[in-house]
Write a protein that holds these residues in place. Structure first.
Motif, PDB file in Angstrom:
ATOM      1  N   ILE A 155      79.142  75.086  59.616  1.00  0.00           N
ATOM      2  CA  ILE A 155      80.095  74.632  60.638  1.00  0.00           C
ATOM      3  C   ILE A 155      79.521  74.887  62.029  1.00  0.00           C
ATOM      4  O   ILE A 155      79.590  74.032  62.909  1.00  0.00           O
ATOM      5  CB  ILE A 155      81.470  75.321  60.472  1.00  0.00           C
ATOM      6  CG1 ILE A 155      82.140  74.845  59.179  1.00  0.00           C
ATOM      7  CG2 ILE A 155      82.374  75.050  61.676  1.00  0.00           C
ATOM      8  CD1 ILE A 155      83.399  75.592  58.805  1.00  0.00           C
ATOM      9  N   ASP A 156      78.902  76.062  62.243  1.00  0.00           N
ATOM     10  CA  ASP A 156      78.313  76.391  63.544  1.00  0.00           C
ATOM     11  C   ASP A 156      77.164  75.442  63.888  1.00  0.00           C
ATOM     12  O   ASP A 156      77.025  75.012  65.034  1.00  0.00           O
ATOM     13  CB  ASP A 156      77.813  77.835  63.566  1.00  0.00           C
ATOM     14  CG  ASP A 156      78.949  78.846  63.475  1.00  0.00           C
ATOM     15  OD1 ASP A 156      80.094  78.494  63.825  1.00  0.00           O
ATOM     16  OD2 ASP A 156      78.685  79.984  63.054  1.00  0.00           O
TER      17      ASP A 156
ATOM     18  N   PHE B 284      84.303  70.526  60.811  1.00  0.00           N
ATOM     19  CA  PHE B 284      84.944  70.642  59.500  1.00  0.00           C
ATOM     20  C   PHE B 284      85.305  69.260  58.970  1.00  0.00           C
ATOM     21  O   PHE B 284      85.085  68.958  57.801  1.00  0.00           O
ATOM     22  CB  PHE B 284      86.177  71.548  59.601  1.00  0.00           C
ATOM     23  CG  PHE B 284      86.754  71.905  58.269  1.00  0.00           C
ATOM     24  CD1 PHE B 284      86.129  72.838  57.456  1.00  0.00           C
ATOM     25  CD2 PHE B 284      87.914  71.308  57.814  1.00  0.00           C
ATOM     26  CE1 PHE B 284      86.649  73.173  56.211  1.00  0.00           C
ATOM     27  CE2 PHE B 284      88.446  71.628  56.568  1.00  0.00           C
ATOM     28  CZ  PHE B 284      87.809  72.561  55.770  1.00  0.00           C
TER      29      PHE B 284
ATOM     30  N   LYS C 109      83.339  75.997  53.139  1.00  0.00           N
ATOM     31  CA  LYS C 109      83.615  77.372  53.565  1.00  0.00           C
ATOM     32  C   LYS C 109      82.406  78.013  54.238  1.00  0.00           C
ATOM     33  O   LYS C 109      82.500  79.115  54.759  1.00  0.00           O
ATOM     34  CB  LYS C 109      84.048  78.208  52.365  1.00  0.00           C
ATOM     35  CG  LYS C 109      85.390  77.796  51.806  1.00  0.00           C
ATOM     36  CD  LYS C 109      85.758  78.649  50.609  1.00  0.00           C
ATOM     37  CE  LYS C 109      87.067  78.173  50.003  1.00  0.00           C
ATOM     38  NZ  LYS C 109      87.408  78.915  48.790  1.00  0.00           N
ATOM     39  N   ASN C 110      81.274  77.322  54.237  1.00  0.00           N
ATOM     40  CA  ASN C 110      80.038  77.833  54.822  1.00  0.00           C
ATOM     41  C   ASN C 110      80.148  77.792  56.351  1.00  0.00           C
ATOM     42  O   ASN C 110      79.923  76.765  56.976  1.00  0.00           O
ATOM     43  CB  ASN C 110      78.857  76.990  54.330  1.00  0.00           C
ATOM     44  CG  ASN C 110      77.537  77.470  54.865  1.00  0.00           C
ATOM     45  OD1 ASN C 110      77.473  78.289  55.768  1.00  0.00           O
ATOM     46  ND2 ASN C 110      76.471  76.941  54.296  1.00  0.00           N
ATOM     47  N   LYS C 111      80.502  78.937  56.952  1.00  0.00           N
ATOM     48  CA  LYS C 111      80.711  78.989  58.399  1.00  0.00           C
ATOM     49  C   LYS C 111      79.428  78.745  59.181  1.00  0.00           C
ATOM     50  O   LYS C 111      79.457  78.224  60.285  1.00  0.00           O
ATOM     51  CB  LYS C 111      81.349  80.320  58.783  1.00  0.00           C
ATOM     52  CG  LYS C 111      82.757  80.434  58.248  1.00  0.00           C
ATOM     53  CD  LYS C 111      83.449  81.674  58.703  1.00  0.00           C
ATOM     54  CE  LYS C 111      84.839  81.665  58.085  1.00  0.00           C
ATOM     55  NZ  LYS C 111      85.677  82.699  58.530  1.00  0.00           N
TER      56      LYS C 111
ATOM     57  N   SER D  46      84.622  72.794  66.386  1.00  0.00           N
ATOM     58  CA  SER D  46      84.711  73.390  65.049  1.00  0.00           C
ATOM     59  C   SER D  46      85.587  72.540  64.131  1.00  0.00           C
ATOM     60  O   SER D  46      85.257  72.326  62.963  1.00  0.00           O
ATOM     61  CB  SER D  46      85.260  74.814  65.121  1.00  0.00           C
ATOM     62  OG  SER D  46      84.325  75.650  65.753  1.00  0.00           O
TER      63      SER D  46
ATOM     64  N   THR E 185      71.323  77.999  61.908  1.00  0.00           N
ATOM     65  CA  THR E 185      72.271  78.977  62.419  1.00  0.00           C
ATOM     66  C   THR E 185      71.567  80.323  62.343  1.00  0.00           C
ATOM     67  O   THR E 185      70.937  80.630  61.330  1.00  0.00           O
ATOM     68  CB  THR E 185      73.555  79.016  61.569  1.00  0.00           C
ATOM     69  OG1 THR E 185      74.145  77.713  61.578  1.00  0.00           O
ATOM     70  CG2 THR E 185      74.559  80.015  62.110  1.00  0.00           C
TER      71      THR E 185
END
Length: 136
Positions: free
Chosen positions: A120-121, A101, A115-117, A97, A31
């Motif tokens: 997720i991306d 998750f 919680k690590n966005k 997304s 990311t």
């Protein structure tokens, strides 16, 4: 063969996934900060042969373009200008997304890890790329 690179474009962060050289397996790559995306892609394409960019296409439930598509269009113009020999293919990214998750939950990641966005991306980009590979 060359790799296929998928992009889950976001305002702040962009998830990136790639195939192996035989274009069989989609794997999350990284990311990156969206402001650093084009330099990252330039560096990556100098090291690896990329045959195609697959870019997520955000859509509403009624199949119309999402509000975030307005942000993606200027990026696509820059992408095509900087990499004129690499075609761009769009893939519907609805629910990626949420699926990313759920993938994190299914793989047993702890709550604080989910919680690590950025992760997720990256997973979302992988799902976009898998979707493209399945459609081929």
């Amino acid at each position: 063969m060359a790799r296929i690179l998928a992009i889950d474009y976001g305002m702040k962060r962009t998830g990136i996934a790639v195939t192996d050289e035989l274009q069989i397996i989609a794997s999350g790559l990284t990311t990156v900060n969206t402001k650093e995306l084009l330099p990252f892609l330039k560096d990556y394409t100098e090291k690896e042969t990329v045959e195609l960019f697959v870019v997520g296409e955000p859509k509403q439930m009624d199949n119309t373009a999402s509000e975030s598509e307005v942000l993606i269009q200027p990026f696509l113009e820059k992408l095509k200008k900087q990499f004129p020999n690499i075609p761009v293919y769009r893939v519907d990214e609805r629910f990626t997304s949420k699926m990313a998750f759920q993938t994190m939950i299914d793989s047993g990641l702890k709550k604080n890890q989910r919680k690590n966005k950025a992760l997720i991306d990256e997973i979302s980009a992988t799902l976009i790329l898998q979707s493209y590979l399945y459609s081929k």
